[in-house]
Design an enzyme around this catalytic site. Structure first.
Site, short mmCIF file in Angstrom:
data_model
loop_
_atom_site.label_atom_id
_atom_site.label_comp_id
_atom_site.label_asym_id
_atom_site.label_seq_id
_atom_site.Cartn_x
_atom_site.Cartn_y
_atom_site.Cartn_z
N TYR A 43 -2.96 0.64 -9.82
CA TYR A 43 -2.19 -0.57 -10.11
C TYR A 43 -3.06 -1.79 -10.39
O TYR A 43 -2.55 -2.85 -10.76
CB TYR A 43 -1.23 -0.87 -8.96
CG TYR A 43 -0.21 0.21 -8.75
CD1 TYR A 43 0.79 0.44 -9.68
CD2 TYR A 43 -0.27 1.02 -7.62
CE1 TYR A 43 1.71 1.46 -9.50
CE2 TYR A 43 0.65 2.04 -7.43
CZ TYR A 43 1.64 2.25 -8.37
OH TYR A 43 2.55 3.25 -8.19
N HIS A 76 2.21 -6.37 -12.83
CA HIS A 76 2.86 -6.60 -11.54
C HIS A 76 1.87 -7.06 -10.46
O HIS A 76 2.28 -7.48 -9.39
CB HIS A 76 3.55 -5.31 -11.09
CG HIS A 76 4.94 -5.49 -10.56
ND1 HIS A 76 5.70 -6.63 -10.71
CD2 HIS A 76 5.74 -4.63 -9.87
CE1 HIS A 76 6.88 -6.47 -10.14
NE2 HIS A 76 6.93 -5.26 -9.62
N TYR A 79 3.54 -1.95 -0.92
CA TYR A 79 4.18 -1.85 -2.22
C TYR A 79 5.12 -3.04 -2.37
O TYR A 79 5.64 -3.58 -1.40
CB TYR A 79 4.89 -0.51 -2.46
CG TYR A 79 3.90 0.61 -2.66
CD1 TYR A 79 3.24 0.76 -3.88
CD2 TYR A 79 3.59 1.47 -1.62
CE1 TYR A 79 2.30 1.76 -4.05
CE2 TYR A 79 2.65 2.48 -1.79
CZ TYR A 79 2.01 2.61 -3.01
OH TYR A 79 1.08 3.59 -3.18
N ASN A 113 8.20 -3.83 -3.34
CA ASN A 113 9.57 -4.03 -2.85
C ASN A 113 9.69 -4.07 -1.33
O ASN A 113 10.80 -4.21 -0.81
CB ASN A 113 10.52 -2.97 -3.45
CG ASN A 113 10.11 -1.57 -3.10
OD1 ASN A 113 9.03 -1.33 -2.58
ND2 ASN A 113 10.98 -0.62 -3.40
N ASN A 137 11.79 -7.72 -7.09
CA ASN A 137 11.98 -6.99 -5.84
C ASN A 137 11.08 -7.46 -4.70
O ASN A 137 11.48 -7.43 -3.54
CB ASN A 137 11.81 -5.49 -6.06
CG ASN A 137 12.96 -4.91 -6.85
OD1 ASN A 137 14.09 -5.38 -6.76
ND2 ASN A 137 12.69 -3.89 -7.64
#
Length: 186
Positions: A14, A19, A64, A66, A112
């Site tokens: 990631y 994000h 993570y 959310n 989120n």
């Protein structure tokens, strides 16, 4: 103590994705302040120092996106950090790549990570620094888009936004956030 929280997803896969713009700002601040991260019992990476005579902490949740609130709330409770001293940095689909926008409060806007923070903090009234990533073109799914890397065209503008967001965060250490907001949103 001021707490700067950058939202993102943990793991090499990631890194440098849209994000993870919040993580990128936190990494820039850590570089400027010459501090290193340590894993905490609160499911996050944290670094702290005194800058401009003020205690500050940087946090990258490892839960993570959310589930970000599951890291931030216990951290705030443990260090007795008031919600007024929390500034959250995150990516925003509704801003074009390279644009930043500071806000005193607001809804999740469908993000989120922000939904999780609102749920765990019990309020929408926390300061934010939003980094524009734009919206996907050609019907690309939002999930694929936010988890994708910046295009060559976006990259320069976004890196400039990361630096500007870090500048805003630095200024917010000793300057009232409303004043910082007025300067950087101009």
């Amino acid at each position: 103590m001021k707490l700067f929280v950058g939202l993102g997803n943990p793991g090499k896969e990631y890194e440098q994705t849209r994000h993870n713009a919040g993580f990128m700002v936190i990494d820039e601040l850590a570089k400027r302040w010459n501090i290193s991260f340590q894993t905490t019992k609160f499911h996050g990476m944290m670094a702290s120092t005194v800058i401009f005579g003020e205690k500050v902490a940087l946090c990258k949740p490892l839960t993570y996106m959310n589930l970000s609130g599951e890291c931030v709330r216990p951290l705030m409770d443990y260090y007795h950090i008031d919600v007024d001293d929390v500034i959250v940095i995150y990516d925003d689909l509704d801003l074009p790549p390279g644009k930043i926008r500071l806000r005193m409060k607001g809804s999740s806007g469908g993000h989120n990570g922000i939904k999780s923070l609102i749920h765990h903090l019990g309020t929408q009234e926390f300061k934010r620094v939003r980094i524009g990533i734009g919206r996907p073109a050609n019907g690309q799914k939002i999930t694929d888009y936010v988890l994708g890397r910046f295009t060559k065209e976006e990259s320069d503008a976004v890196m400039e936004a990361i630096l500007r967001a870090a500048d805003a965060c630095e200024k917010a250490v000793v300057t009232p956030f409303l004043q910082v907001m007025n300067e950087f949103n101009a």
